[in-house]
Design a protein around this motif. Sequence first.
Motif, short mmCIF file in Angstrom:
data_model
loop_
_atom_site.label_atom_id
_atom_site.label_comp_id
_atom_site.label_asym_id
_atom_site.label_seq_id
_atom_site.Cartn_x
_atom_site.Cartn_y
_atom_site.Cartn_z
N UNK A 3 0.82 -1.20 0.00
CA UNK A 3 0.00 0.00 0.00
C UNK A 3 0.86 1.25 0.00
N UNK A 6 0.54 2.91 -3.19
CA UNK A 6 -0.79 3.27 -3.66
C UNK A 6 -1.19 4.63 -3.12
N UNK A 27 -9.36 6.23 1.06
CA UNK A 27 -8.89 4.86 0.83
C UNK A 27 -7.67 4.89 -0.07
N UNK A 28 -7.01 3.74 -0.19
CA UNK A 28 -5.87 3.62 -1.09
C UNK A 28 -6.28 2.86 -2.35
N UNK A 31 -5.22 3.10 -9.05
CA UNK A 31 -5.62 4.01 -10.12
C UNK A 31 -7.06 4.48 -9.89
N UNK A 34 -9.86 1.80 -9.91
CA UNK A 34 -9.82 0.96 -8.70
C UNK A 34 -10.34 1.75 -7.50
N UNK A 38 -13.21 0.51 -5.08
CA UNK A 38 -12.97 0.38 -3.65
C UNK A 38 -13.95 1.23 -2.85
#
Lengths: 95, 256
Positions: A3, A6, A27-28, A31, A34, A38
């Motif tokens: 992470x 990210x 959040x991580x 791209x 994603x 997420x």
Amino acid sequence: MSAKGWPLYEVFIRTRAGLSHRHAGSLHAADDQMALDHARDTYTRRMEGVSLWVVRSDRIIASDPAENAAFFEPAEDKIYRHPTFYEIPDGVENL
Amino acid sequence: MSSKADKQAALLAYVLRLGDNALIIAQRMIERVTNEAELEEELANANFALDYIGQARLFYSYAGKLENKGRSEDDFAFQRDSREYCNFLLLEQPNGHFGDAIVRQVLFESFYVLQLEALTRSSDERLAEIAVRAEKEVRYHLRHAAQWFVRLGDGTEFSHARVAVSLQNYWRFATEFFAADAVDETMRDSFDGPDLKVLEKQWQLDVSELVADASLSLPDTVARVDGGRAGLHSEHFGYLIAEMQHLHRSHPGVTW
């Protein structure tokens, strides 16, 4: 796949039609796509929203806490800017 | 396959297959819970597994009603033996690494979403209702898995090489999706169910496109894999249901 690599994203949710998006958390993700997935999986599991925005945290231009005095305090004593002198019509929930 | 009883028997068998597919892939996904590399993926995987558990419950409840012998969803999930489960063999294969899991999801869900979409038009109302709900869930799962598939295939040399091996390993299992038997034919002819020949063409197109997007190449077709729907499982299946059924068999009728 750590992470560390990210970037951080901020998540905004519109809870229902007619309301504005609100910040829900962060959040991580690797791209943008994603990040959106997420956000869906992390923040809308319990029907919290009808629309999602995500934005890279480092793309947000934020005010500087050191400048708070000049930025915000001048508004403190200007009560006449508040629309508290109107009566809200019956049945209007969000004005 | 002509009498009403035969048709109902085929419908029951078909609904149980759908339930078994959902339950067994859910069990494999549950095994991955707490093992994801990222918190966000952890949540996604657990959510998707729960979607499948929900689908299995709907299919099993409906199977109980069709069978009309008083069996509950728990009876179907926990009180049967290996030979009575009719899931695809792909779904019971051990998890392997993250790329393996993604390839399995992509291959199966590319098929399953087409199957469900066709079932939304089934003349059997209850099955069509369940399919409407499940199709939305699986369409999202597939979107998620497909993005990972492309990311891994088109990513680093390391990820590309690993996911290419996963694809090679799992490819042969996909032949089982399209091996129509009497149950599939009855579903097609008597219940406006999916035509597996049509699904196969569409699946080939969809998967070929994804494989190309992921800078991978389609594996050569190798030996066919079949047997899941006859209850002939791979050796991994015994371990899977032993763990899955342990609690229920140790404490019959337990609730919480």
